[in-house]
Enzyme design. Structure first.
Site, PDB file in Angstrom:
ATOM      1  N   VAL A 164       0.846  -1.201   0.000  1.00 44.94           N
ATOM      2  CA  VAL A 164       0.000   0.000   0.000  1.00 44.94           C
ATOM      3  C   VAL A 164       0.880   1.249   0.000  1.00 44.94           C
ATOM      4  O   VAL A 164       0.694   2.176  -0.802  1.00 44.94           O
ATOM      5  CB  VAL A 164      -0.918   0.004   1.248  1.00 44.94           C
ATOM      6  CG1 VAL A 164      -1.673   1.323   1.343  1.00 44.94           C
ATOM      7  CG2 VAL A 164      -1.893  -1.163   1.191  1.00 44.94           C
TER       8      VAL A 164
ATOM      9  N   CYS B  96      -5.505  -9.496   2.341  1.00 45.85           N
ATOM     10  CA  CYS B  96      -6.580  -8.621   2.816  1.00 45.85           C
ATOM     11  C   CYS B  96      -7.890  -9.321   3.146  1.00 45.85           C
ATOM     12  O   CYS B  96      -8.338  -9.277   4.288  1.00 45.85           O
ATOM     13  CB  CYS B  96      -6.812  -7.521   1.784  1.00 45.85           C
ATOM     14  SG  CYS B  96      -5.311  -6.603   1.442  1.00 45.85           S
TER      15      CYS B  96
ATOM     16  N   ARG C 227       0.628 -14.873  -0.108  1.00 42.32           N
ATOM     17  CA  ARG C 227       0.002 -14.969   1.210  1.00 42.32           C
ATOM     18  C   ARG C 227      -1.435 -15.479   1.061  1.00 42.32           C
ATOM     19  O   ARG C 227      -2.192 -14.978   0.246  1.00 42.32           O
ATOM     20  CB  ARG C 227       0.040 -13.610   1.914  1.00 42.32           C
ATOM     21  CG  ARG C 227       1.451 -13.230   2.330  1.00 42.32           C
ATOM     22  CD  ARG C 227       1.521 -11.828   2.884  1.00 42.32           C
ATOM     23  NE  ARG C 227       1.230 -10.823   1.882  1.00 42.32           N
ATOM     24  CZ  ARG C 227       1.215  -9.517   2.140  1.00 42.32           C
ATOM     25  NH1 ARG C 227       1.447  -9.076   3.344  1.00 42.32           N
ATOM     26  NH2 ARG C 227       0.952  -8.658   1.173  1.00 42.32           N
TER      27      ARG C 227
ATOM     28  N   GLY D 262     -14.553 -19.977  -8.356  1.00 43.31           N
ATOM     29  CA  GLY D 262     -13.244 -20.623  -8.437  1.00 43.31           C
ATOM     30  C   GLY D 262     -12.830 -21.280  -7.145  1.00 43.31           C
ATOM     31  O   GLY D 262     -13.669 -21.812  -6.416  1.00 43.31           O
TER      32      GLY D 262
HETATM   33  C1  UGA Z   1      -8.576  -6.341  -2.058  1.00 45.22           C
HETATM   34  C2  UGA Z   1      -9.628  -5.316  -2.490  1.00 45.22           C
HETATM   35  O1  UGA Z   1     -10.150  -5.667  -3.766  1.00 45.22           O
HETATM   36  C3  UGA Z   1      -9.029  -3.913  -2.558  1.00 45.22           C
HETATM   37  O2  UGA Z   1     -10.051  -2.966  -2.876  1.00 45.22           O
HETATM   38  C4  UGA Z   1      -8.433  -3.560  -1.177  1.00 45.22           C
HETATM   39  O3  UGA Z   1      -7.804  -2.308  -1.203  1.00 45.22           O
HETATM   40  C5  UGA Z   1      -7.389  -4.620  -0.803  1.00 45.22           C
HETATM   41  O4  UGA Z   1      -8.021  -5.923  -0.797  1.00 45.22           O
HETATM   42  C6  UGA Z   1      -6.878  -4.301   0.566  1.00 45.22           C
HETATM   43  O5  UGA Z   1      -7.669  -4.374   1.513  1.00 45.22           O
HETATM   44  O6  UGA Z   1      -5.727  -3.886   0.685  1.00 45.22           O
HETATM   45  P1  UGA Z   1      -6.560  -7.610  -3.260  1.00 45.22           P
HETATM   46  O7  UGA Z   1      -6.497  -8.430  -2.021  1.00 45.22           O
HETATM   47  O8  UGA Z   1      -5.324  -7.049  -3.813  1.00 45.22           O
HETATM   48  O9  UGA Z   1      -7.567  -6.368  -3.056  1.00 45.22           O
HETATM   49  O10 UGA Z   1      -7.167  -8.528  -4.399  1.00 45.22           O
HETATM   50  P2  UGA Z   1      -8.589  -8.760  -5.088  1.00 45.22           P
HETATM   51  O11 UGA Z   1      -8.478  -8.436  -6.508  1.00 45.22           O
HETATM   52  O12 UGA Z   1      -9.666  -8.125  -4.338  1.00 45.22           O
HETATM   53  O13 UGA Z   1      -8.724 -10.351  -4.967  1.00 45.22           O
HETATM   54  C7  UGA Z   1      -8.793 -10.995  -3.706  1.00 45.22           C
HETATM   55  C8  UGA Z   1      -9.016 -12.477  -3.881  1.00 45.22           C
HETATM   56  O14 UGA Z   1     -10.318 -12.745  -4.380  1.00 45.22           O
HETATM   57  C9  UGA Z   1      -8.069 -13.160  -4.865  1.00 45.22           C
HETATM   58  O15 UGA Z   1      -7.642 -14.389  -4.329  1.00 45.22           O
HETATM   59  C10 UGA Z   1      -8.905 -13.385  -6.103  1.00 45.22           C
HETATM   60  O16 UGA Z   1      -8.487 -14.482  -6.859  1.00 45.22           O
HETATM   61  C11 UGA Z   1     -10.258 -13.640  -5.472  1.00 45.22           C
HETATM   62  N1  UGA Z   1     -11.397 -13.336  -6.384  1.00 45.22           N
HETATM   63  C12 UGA Z   1     -11.603 -12.071  -6.812  1.00 45.22           C
HETATM   64  C13 UGA Z   1     -12.262 -14.374  -6.753  1.00 45.22           C
HETATM   65  O17 UGA Z   1     -12.095 -15.546  -6.358  1.00 45.22           O
HETATM   66  N2  UGA Z   1     -13.324 -14.084  -7.573  1.00 45.22           N
HETATM   67  C14 UGA Z   1     -13.566 -12.815  -8.017  1.00 45.22           C
HETATM   68  O18 UGA Z   1     -14.561 -12.625  -8.750  1.00 45.22           O
HETATM   69  C15 UGA Z   1     -12.681 -11.795  -7.639  1.00 45.22           C
END
Ligand code: UGA
Length: 516
Positions: A25, A303, A370, A296
């Protein structure tokens, strides 16, 4: 400095920013602010991290980050430093971006936040705005405020109450109780949660959907609005506790969407529906939205899992019913088991099989492993006696620390094709673009047995089937008919189907005779 010129407030223009914590961040935030024209110190207590940054390299992979780092090392607007006290002393606005890991009981561990608050207290040499960017439970800011006041000995009643625009020249002397002028608070605490996604952090910084700021004073509000105005997006101004809660609620809601579609995915599989089309069909309703409806192997990363737990913990502590979020977590924890069941069903016995794994990171465009579902799946397969060949475009160096190379058991490969070579099944666990673009025919030819289990619905079942794979995915029918052993049988099947009218007549007469 053209953007700053528009602020029309000389004290704002002179403002120096320190970003405390150079992680996923802090670093993108610091470089984004430097790009907007601010002078930014990027402080981190880890000298190795700082030395890496000074050399123009990032310690983690994030697209577009390194060019921006090099640009602002050269422009002089970004200065990495391991002197956190010095950074706090020389800046007016302090963005706190330190880690808030999960404690034993699911509660957020705020040790690093407290430590920053105490450092601010001992370096309170004029007005400072302390901006919480780390994800923290609601009411953390009140503790930050209390801690700074307690250790700096500023009268708590004078903190955050002022509306003045002075230059903050009255210095608080550490160890001495200082009476601040009522129009000139010595510090404000504000909340400004980040919504950056790993893999898209730079893009997210410059094109935010919204900025949320939680403030208690006009001065804090003006400073934060001045900083973010050039981004030209809606700015939601709230009180501090609301702003803190918005972050947890956002992550909890996104997690809920994912667990919801994963539950739907299981139902789809049971009744023969297609979850990808269900997601499209519901997502086009703007009240639902298309994002975060990809079924999935579940959500991972630093996070969602920890923030969900921290939010539940906060709710339960205050007597709120958090059963919904418990279910969200439970569904997510089961995803890897559901996937493993699929693998076992396809392979029959994992023992002694070679399994190729594409993707180790918790999501594409990052090297972050992680809470990555891929690692849980690999560990379970190794326990069952399989050996794995693995590949990820960016995450292999990190993965090696928790999953060391072991000859004959764990093999790291240089390409996806090398990974597939000789395998009895291929598992797709992170949806990198590079994997979408693979030549599936070539992959199939390299494998011992062409079984593809797609944990992210990356491929079109028809494409996988055309390439000759037995293909299993999430919430969609499996495609089984291309298993190689069937190819020899096909002409016979066709012959049986191609009955002539005479043969049909003969068969009908036979049937009638039986029926009578
Ligand atoms: C998440 C939030 O999306 C951000 O807005 C936030 O700032 C961040 O956490 C945080 O709190 O710092 P991030 O953890 O980087 O971001 O990743 P995401 O894109 O949100 O994905 C999180 C997980 O959900 C991944 O494992 C992804 O594969 C999974 N996911 C995401 C799914 O299984 N299906 C989806 O449709 C979307």
């Amino acid at each position: 400095m053209s953007d700053l010129g528009r602020m029309g407030n000389s004290s704002v223009e002179r403002t120096k920013i320190a970003v405390l914590g150079m992680g996923h961040v802090g670093l993108p935030t610091a470089l984004g602010l430097a790009e907007l024209g601010w002078d930014v110190i990027g402080a981190d207590s880890n000298p190795e991290t700082v030395a890496t940054l000074k050399s123009g390299k990032s310690w983690f992979y994030e697209p577009d980050l390194e060019p921006l780092l090099q640009k602002h090392l050269a422009s002089g607007r970004f200065t990495p430093s391991d002197d956190v006290d010095g950074a706090i002393a020389s800046a007016t606005v302090l963005f706190v971006c330190v880690g808030t890991p999960q404690g034993d009981d699911g509660k957020a561990d705020l040790t690093q936040i407290e430590s920053i608050a105490r450092m601010v207290a001992r370096n309170l040499n004029g007005y400072k705005l302390i901006v919480e960017k780390s994800t923290v439970p609601a009411i953390t800011a009140q503790w930050v405020k209390k801690t700074i006041a307690r250790y700096s000995r500023v009268e708590p009643s004078l903190v955050g109450k002022g509306n003045g625009h002075g230059n903050g020249s009255q210095a608080a002397k550490p160890g001495k109780r200082v009476r601040a002028a009522s129009t000139q608070p010595y510090f404000d605490v504000a909340s400004n949660p980040e919504f950056l996604q790993e893999g898209r952090a730079i893009e997210n910084f410059f094109k935010p959907d919204r900025i949320v700021i939680g403030v208690e004073s006009e001065r804090a509000r003006e400073l934060l609005e001045a900083i973010y105005r050039p981004l030209n997006c809606p700015i939601v101004v709230t009180n501090i506790t609301t702003s803190e809660l918005i972050k947890h609620a956002a992550n909890a809601f996104l997690s809920t969407k994912i667990s919801f579609i994963n539950m739907v995915s299981d139902i789809c599989e049971a009744v023969g529906a297609d979850v990808v089309n269900v997601a499209k069909g519901i997502g086009l309703d703007p009240r639902i939205g298309t994002g975060f409806l990809s079924a999935g192997i579940g959500f991972g990363g630093y996070c969602f899992p920890k923030d969900l737990r921290a939010f539940m913990h906060l709710g339960e502590e205050h007597g709120a019913d958090c059963a919904l979020l418990k279910e969200v977590e439970r569904i997510n924890l089961r995803r890897t088991d559901i996937f493993l069941k699929k693998v076992r069903k396809a392979l029959w016995v994992p023992q002694g099989k070679t399994i190729a794994v594409l993707g180790l990171a918790f999501k594409p465009r990052t090297d972050d492993i992680r809470e990555a579902p891929a690692l849980k799946i690999i560990k379970a397969l190794l326990k069952e006696g399989a050996s794995v060949r693995v590949y990820d475009p960016e995450a292999m160096p990190n993965a090696r620390h928790v999953l060391p190379e072991e000859p004959g058991r764990v093999t790291y490969c240089r390409t996806a094709y090398e990974t597939a070579t000789g395998a009895h099944a291929l598992l797709l666990l992170t949806e990198w673009k590079e994997f979408k673009e693979l030549d599936l025919h070539r992959v199939r030819d390299l494998m011992e047995v062409p079984i593809l289990v797609d944990g992210r619905n990356l491929y079109d079942p028809a494409d996988a089937s055309r390439a000759g794979f037995e293909y299993h995915s999430m919430g969609r029918d499996s495609v089984l008919h291309h298993f190689p052993v069937l190819t020899n049988v096909r002409p016979a099947v066709r012959r049986r189907q191609a009955a002539t009218p005479a043969k049909l007549e003969k068969a009908t007469t036979k049937l009638r005779a039986v029926a009578n």
